[in-house]
Structures are given as structure tokens and as C-alpha cells.
Design a protein around this motif. Structure first.
Motif, PDB file in Angstrom:
ATOM      1  N   LEU A 104      31.203  33.476  37.988  1.00  0.00           N
ATOM      2  CA  LEU A 104      32.466  34.058  37.543  1.00  0.00           C
ATOM      3  C   LEU A 104      32.246  34.796  36.229  1.00  0.00           C
ATOM      4  CD1 LEU A 104      35.461  34.209  38.372  1.00  0.00           C
ATOM      5  CD2 LEU A 104      35.894  32.249  36.889  1.00  0.00           C
ATOM      6  N   TYR A 105      32.773  36.001  36.142  1.00  0.00           N
ATOM      7  CA  TYR A 105      32.698  36.915  35.001  1.00  0.00           C
ATOM      8  C   TYR A 105      31.402  37.730  34.958  1.00  0.00           C
ATOM      9  CZ  TYR A 105      36.596  33.976  33.607  1.00  0.00           C
ATOM     10  OH  TYR A 105      37.765  33.264  33.597  1.00  0.00           O
ATOM     11  N   ASP A 106      30.449  37.501  35.900  1.00  0.00           N
ATOM     12  CA  ASP A 106      29.318  38.416  36.013  1.00  0.00           C
ATOM     13  C   ASP A 106      29.836  39.807  36.384  1.00  0.00           C
ATOM     14  OD1 ASP A 106      27.512  36.417  35.517  1.00  0.00           O
ATOM     15  OD2 ASP A 106      26.776  36.262  37.584  1.00  0.00           O
ATOM     16  N   LYS A 107      29.223  40.841  35.839  1.00  0.00           N
ATOM     17  CA  LYS A 107      29.613  42.206  36.208  1.00  0.00           C
ATOM     18  C   LYS A 107      28.823  42.670  37.422  1.00  0.00           C
ATOM     19  CE  LYS A 107      31.435  44.085  31.905  1.00  0.00           C
ATOM     20  NZ  LYS A 107      31.416  45.245  30.985  1.00  0.00           N
ATOM     21  N   ILE A 108      29.506  43.347  38.352  1.00  0.00           N
ATOM     22  CA  ILE A 108      28.847  43.885  39.542  1.00  0.00           C
ATOM     23  C   ILE A 108      29.188  45.369  39.678  1.00  0.00           C
ATOM     24  CG2 ILE A 108      28.982  41.632  40.683  1.00  0.00           C
ATOM     25  CD1 ILE A 108      31.159  42.823  42.525  1.00  0.00           C
ATOM     26  N   ASN A 109      28.443  46.057  40.543  1.00  0.00           N
ATOM     27  CA  ASN A 109      28.722  47.456  40.863  1.00  0.00           C
ATOM     28  C   ASN A 109      29.432  47.553  42.209  1.00  0.00           C
ATOM     29  OD1 ASN A 109      27.157  48.324  38.591  1.00  0.00           O
ATOM     30  ND2 ASN A 109      25.291  48.122  39.818  1.00  0.00           N
ATOM     31  N   PHE A 110      30.179  48.627  42.368  1.00  0.00           N
ATOM     32  CA  PHE A 110      30.721  49.005  43.673  1.00  0.00           C
ATOM     33  C   PHE A 110      30.282  50.436  43.969  1.00  0.00           C
ATOM     34  CE2 PHE A 110      33.661  45.568  42.670  1.00  0.00           C
ATOM     35  CZ  PHE A 110      33.862  44.962  43.910  1.00  0.00           C
ATOM     36  N   VAL A 111      29.838  50.672  45.205  1.00  0.00           N
ATOM     37  CA  VAL A 111      29.492  52.023  45.644  1.00  0.00           C
ATOM     38  C   VAL A 111      30.522  52.450  46.674  1.00  0.00           C
ATOM     39  CG1 VAL A 111      27.663  53.530  46.452  1.00  0.00           C
ATOM     40  CG2 VAL A 111      27.081  51.324  45.436  1.00  0.00           C
ATOM     41  N   ILE A 112      31.166  53.586  46.441  1.00  0.00           N
ATOM     42  CA  ILE A 112      32.297  53.981  47.277  1.00  0.00           C
ATOM     43  C   ILE A 112      32.085  55.389  47.816  1.00  0.00           C
ATOM     44  CG2 ILE A 112      34.796  54.276  47.382  1.00  0.00           C
ATOM     45  CD1 ILE A 112      33.460  52.525  44.361  1.00  0.00           C
ATOM     46  N   PRO A 113      31.997  55.552  49.158  1.00  0.00           N
ATOM     47  CA  PRO A 113      31.970  56.909  49.719  1.00  0.00           C
ATOM     48  C   PRO A 113      33.320  57.570  49.459  1.00  0.00           C
ATOM     49  CG  PRO A 113      32.149  55.270  51.480  1.00  0.00           C
ATOM     50  CD  PRO A 113      31.973  54.518  50.203  1.00  0.00           C
ATOM     51  N   GLY A 142      40.952  44.080  34.595  1.00  0.00           N
ATOM     52  CA  GLY A 142      40.086  43.013  34.115  1.00  0.00           C
ATOM     53  C   GLY A 142      38.997  42.571  35.068  1.00  0.00           C
ATOM     54  N   LEU A 143      38.926  43.145  36.272  1.00  0.00           N
ATOM     55  CA  LEU A 143      37.863  42.741  37.194  1.00  0.00           C
ATOM     56  C   LEU A 143      36.514  43.139  36.589  1.00  0.00           C
ATOM     57  CD1 LEU A 143      37.444  41.430  40.007  1.00  0.00           C
ATOM     58  CD2 LEU A 143      37.264  43.739  40.942  1.00  0.00           C
ATOM     59  N   PRO A 144      35.553  42.212  36.535  1.00  0.00           N
ATOM     60  CA  PRO A 144      34.272  42.504  35.868  1.00  0.00           C
ATOM     61  C   PRO A 144      33.397  43.472  36.672  1.00  0.00           C
ATOM     62  CG  PRO A 144      34.709  40.130  35.924  1.00  0.00           C
ATOM     63  CD  PRO A 144      35.673  40.775  36.870  1.00  0.00           C
ATOM     64  N   SER A 172      36.656  40.827  47.305  1.00  0.00           N
ATOM     65  CA  SER A 172      35.209  40.848  47.503  1.00  0.00           C
ATOM     66  C   SER A 172      34.485  40.187  46.332  1.00  0.00           C
ATOM     67  CB  SER A 172      34.718  42.286  47.694  1.00  0.00           C
ATOM     68  OG  SER A 172      35.063  43.098  46.591  1.00  0.00           O
ATOM     69  N   TYR A 173      34.949  40.460  45.121  1.00  0.00           N
ATOM     70  CA  TYR A 173      34.326  39.839  43.946  1.00  0.00           C
ATOM     71  C   TYR A 173      34.447  38.316  44.017  1.00  0.00           C
ATOM     72  CZ  TYR A 173      33.211  38.742  39.097  1.00  0.00           C
ATOM     73  OH  TYR A 173      32.630  38.214  37.960  1.00  0.00           O
ATOM     74  N   PRO A 214      48.610  45.356  34.435  1.00  0.00           N
ATOM     75  CA  PRO A 214      48.521  43.956  34.039  1.00  0.00           C
ATOM     76  C   PRO A 214      47.063  43.534  33.917  1.00  0.00           C
ATOM     77  CG  PRO A 214      49.043  44.130  36.371  1.00  0.00           C
ATOM     78  CD  PRO A 214      49.099  45.520  35.819  1.00  0.00           C
ATOM     79  N   ASN A 215      46.742  42.741  32.904  1.00  0.00           N
ATOM     80  CA  ASN A 215      45.375  42.224  32.767  1.00  0.00           C
ATOM     81  C   ASN A 215      45.332  40.818  33.336  1.00  0.00           C
ATOM     82  OD1 ASN A 215      42.940  40.945  31.650  1.00  0.00           O
ATOM     83  ND2 ASN A 215      42.741  42.868  30.532  1.00  0.00           N
ATOM     84  N   ILE A 216      44.518  40.629  34.377  1.00  0.00           N
ATOM     85  CA  ILE A 216      44.474  39.308  35.020  1.00  0.00           C
ATOM     86  C   ILE A 216      43.073  38.695  34.953  1.00  0.00           C
ATOM     87  CG2 ILE A 216      46.418  39.808  36.530  1.00  0.00           C
ATOM     88  CD1 ILE A 216      44.551  40.348  38.795  1.00  0.00           C
ATOM     89  N   LEU A 217      42.280  39.131  33.957  1.00  0.00           N
ATOM     90  CA  LEU A 217      40.952  38.558  33.768  1.00  0.00           C
ATOM     91  C   LEU A 217      41.026  37.048  33.595  1.00  0.00           C
ATOM     92  CD1 LEU A 217      37.879  38.939  33.278  1.00  0.00           C
ATOM     93  CD2 LEU A 217      38.421  39.281  30.852  1.00  0.00           C
ATOM     94  N   ASP A 218      41.991  36.586  32.816  1.00  0.00           N
ATOM     95  CA  ASP A 218      42.097  35.146  32.546  1.00  0.00           C
ATOM     96  C   ASP A 218      42.572  34.351  33.752  1.00  0.00           C
ATOM     97  OD1 ASP A 218      41.257  35.620  29.970  1.00  0.00           O
ATOM     98  OD2 ASP A 218      43.288  35.716  29.137  1.00  0.00           O
TER      99      ASP A 218
END
Length: 492
Positions: A254-263, A280-282, A242-243, A36-40
Motif C-alpha cells: 500500500l502506497y507504492d507508486k505504480i505506472n499505468f500505460v493507456i492506449p 491521491g492514488l499513488p 486495479s491498484y 476529493p483527496n482519498i489517499l488516507d
């Protein structure tokens, strides 16, 4: 919404059926028929608490559950067993953000899913009118085992059996499992590594004769590893949470793109992030952080997955893995769900120990970036973060932080970034203390824990303090070839 196998059998299951089965009959893993796309919807979700957000997201995937059933499962999971109302708080440390996923009952990120999965499974059993006892069979590299044992203990109609590498987990992880209480919990060490345990469990799922024998005794196998879709889906939630927390704190728009670092070890945690991005999470980049066992680093940088190497035992044991099971689900998406391509890759892995993906699949890896950190870098990272920010991180989180520093240096990307903090530093107290005070001369685990607390001015978690007075219940150790014997001892 239904669930299908990565390896192409034509059966379409409901979510409750997929949760009960755990792994597909053809050996594949269940994946959603669509995302499902939930960006909106993001603007509507900002002020939801963790439980409310869980309901919104899980309702999109578990469509054969009523909202009332989901609400019950969620309320039973995300309650006072977590030591913070926020469930998964973010700490800003300097210019960095740490998503603390260790505030649950077993002090590791596995609690985020394994507090709710048992309730989803129990409800699934009720919905299917299943007249069999379900046997949860799980291999663990340290954290999944305790979290699963704690989540499933004393549930009627369910038994849980956990296998772990006797010499491949931290002393605290081992003690957490061997002292586990519960009328339906069973724990066995194995002489081997995590890959041996995981392969052994997979082979048992695919052993038709043994499964028929179990059916004759009115048993049905299922899994609590992230190969079970009911374990994986709840992990999507904390990426959104978290976003939205950063938006609420005005750290991002809202809608800024971020990074995630995952071990990353078995690839479930980072795969949940990929699913969140697909929804849809940015997200700009998912940075895959490996330890000395850098098989995933090699895969993302070359397109070749080669398990023909020796497993290294490191200070981040939950990542000491050479067969990353959940990577199969990513491969399925990379080849545009062509199960013929996927089956060829899996066949090559099983017969040759290596495969290489096509150029078109490599081009689909743009969401990811990979780095790794060796044990000396991990030690230095823990020391640096503590001395510069008075903030204590465990060895796995240090792998992620070190990988992120390399990423910034190599890419000059200054996007806001969330570092996934997967475990309490007290689960790996000896290595954490060695990093910040290499001259200590203490052997007893609990003396080390108390000294770490005094040195860092942090409180020892209650779950760790309780261990000191807990009785070792589970003492059996089996050879990696004899896992069925351990199961028979429990069931027959």
C-alpha cells in the motif's frame, strides 16, 4: 461539489444538471469544482468489491444523488452482463499486468462507464422534473457507439443517435452497431473520419437555431461521449480498483507508486487516470500510448498540438483521432484553471489548427510520459506476447504494450506497471490473426474468428457469436455536412 465550464462561463451546475446537458453552452466541458483527496482512505478500500468501490468514489462527485440512488444505478450496471464477478480483472503475464476492461456486454472498455451512465442520466432527468425527451447524440471511433447503444436501448424518454466513420472502424465494430436492436436506437455511417463525426456533433450542440427547433419539439440534446462528465467519472473507478487488487494480491505494498500505460485517442481514459492521481492514488507515470496518429506524442514531447496533418487509418481504429476532446480538461488543469489561457489555446486550434502551451504549463506535464507504436510494431507485439506468454491481446492493447517496452528501455524505470487492455482481441480478429499467423487464407469474418479461437485455444465471446445471426437494421450513410438531416429524419 458543483460543475463548471472549462471556458469560463459563471454557471455552476449540480452533477445531475451537468450530466443532462453533456456539453456547456459556451462549448466548454464540465469539470468538478474540486477533487476529493482519498489517499488516507485507501487502507479502508482494499477489500471492497467493484460495486462498493464505485459507490465510495461516485458519492464524492455526485453529491446531489442520494446513496440509495447511486446504489440503484450501480447495481443496474455492474451485474451479470459482465462475464466476471471481478468486473475489471487483472491478468499477470510474465512480469506485466494487464487490466482487462473488455468483460462487459460489448467487449470494450467503454462498457465500464456506459453501463452506468444511462442510469445516472435517467435518474438525473427524474430529479430535474424534466418534461422533455432527451436525445443522446454521439460520435464514435468504434467502441463508444455500440456501448452507448446497448446501455441506452429501450429506456423511456431517451433516444440515442450514433454517427460513425463508415470506413474507419473494424468489420466487427461496424456489425455490432448496424445490428443494434432497440425501439430508441439509431445508427448512421458517415463519409468521413472520426474527427469529422466528432466535429459535426459538437457543431450541432453549438447550433442555437437547431437547438431552438429541438426545444420547440420538446427535445433536449445530451451526449454519451466522454465529453459528458457522467461518462468520464465512472472511469476513475477502475484505476483505484486495479491498484487495490495488486495490494490485495501482495504484488505491491500500500502506497507504492505504480505506472499505468493507456492506449489513447480521445484522451478520456487517460484523463480519468490523471483524475485518480489528483485524488491521491499513488501513480508514478501515466504513459500515453499513441498509434501512427501520434499527435499526442508530439504534444507531450514538444508542448505543441498540431492537427494539421493527414489522419492515418490503422489497425487500432479507435485511436485514429486528431482532435482529442478531453485534452481540453487537462489543459484547464495545466494552466491552473485560467480560462482566459484555455480560450486562447482553443481559439488557436479552431483558427490555425495548432497551439503551443507555455513553459509553465509544460512543467505541469511531469505526470505524463508519451510513446507511440506504428502498425508493424503493433503486429510484432501481438505475435511476441502470444508466442512468449500464450496470451492474446488486441491491436490497441498492443500499442500500449509496445509503448511500455520503449518507456522501460528509455527510462530504466522498473516500477510495477499496469497496461490498460481496452478491447477483446475478437473485435479485431483479422488483424490479430494476421499478426500471429500471416499465412492464413480466409476472407469471411466469422471463419477468421473461429480459426483464431482454435489457434489460440480461447473461447469466442458470446456477444461475437451472436452477431453471426443478427440482422443488419441500420443502413443509412450521410455526408459529414448533413448530420442534421439524419437527426431530423429520426425526430421530425
Amino acid at each position: 461539489m458543483f460543475y463548471l465550464s472549462t471556458r469560463g462561463n459563471n454557471k455552476k451546475l449540480t452533477s445531475s444538471q451537468a450530466i443532462i446537458k453533456g456539453i456547456c453552452e459556451d462549448g466548454g466541458l464540465y469539470v468538478p469544482s474540486e477533487f476529493p483527496n482519498i489517499l488516507d482512505n485507501l487502507s479502508e478500500l482494499i477489500n471492497l468489491n467493484y460495486s462498493q468501490l464505485s459507490l465510495f468514489i461516485l458519492d464524492k462527485f455526485l453529491v446531489d444523488f442520494s446513496k440509495e440512488e447511486l446504489e440503484t444505478c450501480i447495481s443496474n450496471a455492474y451485474d451479470s452482463k459482465f462475464d466476471t464477478i471481478d468486473i475489471s480483472p487483472i491478468s499477470k503475464v510474465g512480469d506485466n499486468f494487464f487490466l482487462e476492461l473488455y468483460h462487459g456486454p460489448t467487449l470494450a472498455f467503454k462498457d465500464m462507464a456506459l453501463t452506468i451512465m444511462p442510469h445516472l442520466l435517467k435518474k438525473s432527468i427524474e430529479k430535474s422534473n424534466l418534461n422533455k425527451d432527451v436525445i443522446i447524440l454521439t460520435a464514435t471511433s468504434g467502441d463508444t457507439g455500440k456501448a452507448a447503444l446497448e446501455g441506452f436501448k429501450d429506456l423511456d424518454g431517451i433516444k440515442i443517435i450514433v454517427f460513425f466513420p463508415e470506413d474507419g472502424v473494424s468489420d466487427i465494430q461496424k456489425l455490432q452497431m448496424k445490428t443494434q436492436e432497440g425501439k430508441n436506437t439509431y445508427v448512421f455511417g458517415i463519409n468521413g473520419n472520426f474527427d469529422d463525426a466528432q466535429t459535426g456533433v459538437k457543431n450541432i450542440f453549438n447550433n442555437k437555431d437547431f437547438n431552438d427547433e429541438l426545444k420547440n419539439h420538446n427535445y433536449l440534446l445530451s451526449s454519451a461521449n466522454s465529453i459528458n462528465i457522467g461518462r468520464l467519472l465512472p472511469q476513475i473507478i477502475y484505476y483505484f480498483h486495479s491498484y487495490l487488487s495488486l495490494v490485495k494480491k501482495n504484488e505491491i505494498n500500500l502506497y507504492d507508486k505504480i505506472n499505468f500505460v493507456i492506449p489513447t485517442g480521445n484522451f478520456g481514459n487517460i484523463l480519468a487516470g490523471f483524475y485518480a492521481k489528483t485524488m491521491g492514488l499513488p501513480i508514478n507515470k501515466l504513459i500515453c500510448a499513441s498509434n501512427d496518429n501520434n499527435i499526442l506524442y508530439d504534444f507531450f514531447t514538444t508542448g505543441v498540438y498540431d492537427k494539421n496533418r493527414n489522419l492515418k487509418l490503422t489497425t487500432s481504429p479507435s485511436m485514429d483521432i486528431l482532435i482529442s476532446s478531453n485534452l481540453e480538461r487537462l489543459l484547464f488543469e495545466l494552466c491552473n484553471r485560467d480560462f482566459n489561457i484555455l480560450n486562447t489555446l482553443i481559439h488557436d486550434l479552431n483558427t490555425k489548427g495548432v497551439y503551443e502551451i507555455s513553459d509553465s504549463m509544460k512543467n505541469n506535464l511531469s505526470d505524463f510520459y508519451a510513446e507511440y507504436a506504428n502498425s508493424k510494431e503493433v503486429e510484432a507485439t501481438i505475435k511476441k506476447v502470444f508466442e512468449n506468454h500464450n496470451y492474446l491481446i488486441d491491436t490497441h492493447t498492443a500499442v500500449a504494450y509496445c509503448a511500455y517496452e520503449k518507456y522501460k528501455k528509455n527510462t530504466l524505470d522498473n516500477s510495477k506497471t499496469v497496461i490498460i487492455s481496452t478491447a477483446s482481441p475478437y473485435k479485431f480478429s483479422k488483424d490479430v490473426l494476421k499478426s500471429i499467423d500471416c499465412d492464413f487464407d480466409i476472407c469471411d469474418d466469422f471463419e477468421i474468428i473461429n480459426y483464431l479461437s482454435k489457434l489460440s485455444h480461447t473461447q469466442v465471446p458470446k456477444a461475437i457469436e451472436k452477431l453471426k445471426f443478427s440482422k443488419v437494421i441500420h443502413k443509412d450513410i450521410y455526408e459529414k455536412e448533413n448530420l442534421i438531416d439524419a437527426i431530423k429524419k429520426v425526430l421530425f
